[in-house]
Design a protein around this motif. Structure first.
Motif, mmCIF file in Angstrom:
data_model
loop_
_atom_site.group_PDB
_atom_site.id
_atom_site.type_symbol
_atom_site.label_atom_id
_atom_site.label_comp_id
_atom_site.label_asym_id
_atom_site.label_seq_id
_atom_site.Cartn_x
_atom_site.Cartn_y
_atom_site.Cartn_z
ATOM 1 N N GLN A 172 -1.275 12.197 -5.035
ATOM 2 C CA GLN A 172 -1.519 11.829 -3.641
ATOM 3 C C GLN A 172 -0.933 10.459 -3.312
ATOM 4 O O GLN A 172 -1.257 9.874 -2.271
ATOM 5 N N VAL A 173 -0.072 9.947 -4.163
ATOM 6 C CA VAL A 173 0.560 8.652 -3.914
ATOM 7 C C VAL A 173 1.485 8.766 -2.710
ATOM 8 O O VAL A 173 2.279 9.703 -2.612
ATOM 9 N N GLU A 174 1.383 7.814 -1.787
ATOM 10 C CA GLU A 174 2.156 7.872 -0.553
ATOM 11 C C GLU A 174 3.453 7.069 -0.688
ATOM 12 O O GLU A 174 3.471 5.984 -1.269
ATOM 13 N N TYR A 175 4.510 7.642 -0.128
ATOM 14 C CA TYR A 175 5.823 6.994 -0.117
ATOM 15 C C TYR A 175 6.368 6.951 1.302
ATOM 16 O O TYR A 175 6.170 7.888 2.087
ATOM 17 N N LEU A 212 17.779 0.637 -7.108
ATOM 18 C CA LEU A 212 17.240 0.866 -5.770
ATOM 19 C C LEU A 212 16.239 2.015 -5.762
ATOM 20 O O LEU A 212 15.136 1.890 -5.208
ATOM 21 N N PHE A 213 16.613 3.140 -6.363
ATOM 22 C CA PHE A 213 15.699 4.281 -6.419
ATOM 23 C C PHE A 213 14.460 3.944 -7.248
ATOM 24 O O PHE A 213 13.338 4.336 -6.902
ATOM 25 N N GLY A 214 14.682 3.234 -8.350
ATOM 26 C CA GLY A 214 13.552 2.831 -9.183
ATOM 27 C C GLY A 214 12.594 1.916 -8.440
ATOM 28 O O GLY A 214 11.366 2.035 -8.573
ATOM 29 N N LEU A 215 13.147 1.013 -7.623
ATOM 30 C CA LEU A 215 12.306 0.106 -6.838
ATOM 31 C C LEU A 215 11.495 0.870 -5.805
ATOM 32 O O LEU A 215 10.316 0.564 -5.569
ATOM 33 N N TYR A 216 12.088 1.883 -5.190
ATOM 34 C CA TYR A 216 11.379 2.712 -4.207
ATOM 35 C C TYR A 216 10.161 3.381 -4.856
ATOM 36 O O TYR A 216 9.059 3.385 -4.286
ATOM 37 N N ILE A 217 10.354 3.919 -6.045
ATOM 38 C CA ILE A 217 9.258 4.586 -6.747
ATOM 39 C C ILE A 217 8.193 3.575 -7.174
ATOM 40 O O ILE A 217 6.992 3.806 -7.028
ATOM 41 N N LEU A 218 8.640 2.432 -7.664
ATOM 42 C CA LEU A 218 7.705 1.400 -8.124
ATOM 43 C C LEU A 218 6.862 0.845 -6.979
ATOM 44 O O LEU A 218 5.657 0.632 -7.139
ATOM 45 N N GLY A 220 5.900 2.359 -4.266
ATOM 46 C CA GLY A 220 4.866 3.330 -3.932
ATOM 47 C C GLY A 220 3.700 3.274 -4.903
ATOM 48 O O GLY A 220 2.532 3.349 -4.499
ATOM 49 N N MET A 221 4.004 3.133 -6.188
ATOM 50 C CA MET A 221 2.952 3.047 -7.196
ATOM 51 C C MET A 221 2.130 1.774 -7.024
ATOM 52 O O MET A 221 0.898 1.800 -7.112
ATOM 53 N N LEU A 222 2.806 0.645 -6.781
ATOM 54 C CA LEU A 222 2.094 -0.625 -6.611
ATOM 55 C C LEU A 222 1.219 -0.605 -5.367
ATOM 56 O O LEU A 222 0.091 -1.123 -5.380
ATOM 57 N N ARG A 223 1.710 0.006 -4.294
ATOM 58 C CA ARG A 223 0.915 0.101 -3.077
ATOM 59 C C ARG A 223 -0.334 0.945 -3.304
ATOM 60 O O ARG A 223 -1.418 0.620 -2.815
#
Length: 249
Positions: A172-175, A212-218, A220-223
């Protein structure tokens, strides 16, 4: 509404599916890097088809279903075949089959869930890691490794990413979703970030895409971790306030 408008988004969707098919063929022929680039091209086409559909006013249930089928081919099956073809030493043949199967199942689940909520809840954010983002991160990592070292040196990282991405896709992690308008201050900041990222990709695509893609995923996880922490603080604060109120009574 003129029927010819429906041709434009459908064309991008079909080209997306064709790119996934070509990627699989190139993988079977041993052209790994070219296969990766075709998945990235599929991602570019996938980003365009939704925008074109909304701009032309022809977004439909049929288009959503067709897009998901194309995405399953290009971002589910094609990356799994590519990862298996690397034959990295971290796992045996059976192990890579299982890992690839887990990724495909998670991608299928994520796409089916997206279809259920496409017209209702999932508008401002993606619920769960988008399948294209997972696939593009995997293939850009392969390109990144080949650019720096000529081979994929860290098979354990590949395995970890596949397991993590499979979990995030069904979570349910939001991106963040790419906004259609840039009216608010926050949206304008996103636009500036997107422009800066696009310039970096144009200048050094093989080196920049994976971070860049890795930062996008990270992010979302941090948020999500921050939200969990905030909810925990609220619960603790609420309990302490209740205790104080009870003691005063």
């Amino acid at each position: 509404m003129p029927k010819y408008r429906e041709i434009f988004p459908g064309t991008f969707t079909m080209l997306n599916a064709v790119c996934g098919y070509i990627s699989i063929i190139l993988t079977l022929d041993g052209e790994i890097i070219n296969a990766c680039w075709f998945i990235i091209l599929a991602g570019f086409l996938d980003a365009l088809d939704g925008k074109v559909a909304r701009l032309s006013g022809v977004s439909s249930r049929f288009g959503i279903e067709l897009d998901s089928l194309a995405d399953f081919s290009s971002f589910g099956v094609a990356p799994a075949v590519l990862i298996y073809s690397l034959k990295l030493e971290a796992l045996g043949k059976l192990g890579w089959i299982i890992i690839s199967a887990i990724y495909i199942m998670a991608a299928g689940y994520r796409l089916a869930k997206f279809n259920l909520y496409a017209d209702t809840e999932e508008k401002k954010e993606f619920v769960g890691l988008p399948v294209p983002a997972a696939a593009l991160t995997l293939v850009s990592f392969i390109i990144f490794c080949h650019y720096l070292w000529g081979i994929v040196l860290f098979p354990e990282v590949v395995v970890s990413m596949i397991i993590l991405f499979a979990f995030l896709m069904v979570s349910q992690v939001e991106y963040d979703i790419l906004p259609d308008e840039f009216n608010t201050f926050q949206q304008r900041i996103k636009l500036l970030v997107i422009i800066a990222a696009a310039v970096a990709v144009i200048l050094k695509p093989r080196l920049v895409l994976f971070p860049l893609f890795g930062l996008y995923i990270l992010l979302g996880m941090l948020r999500e971790l921050y939200k969990m922490f905030a909810r925990g603080v609220e619960k603790v604060t609420g309990r302490s306030n209740n205790k104080e109120e009870n003691s005063q009574e």
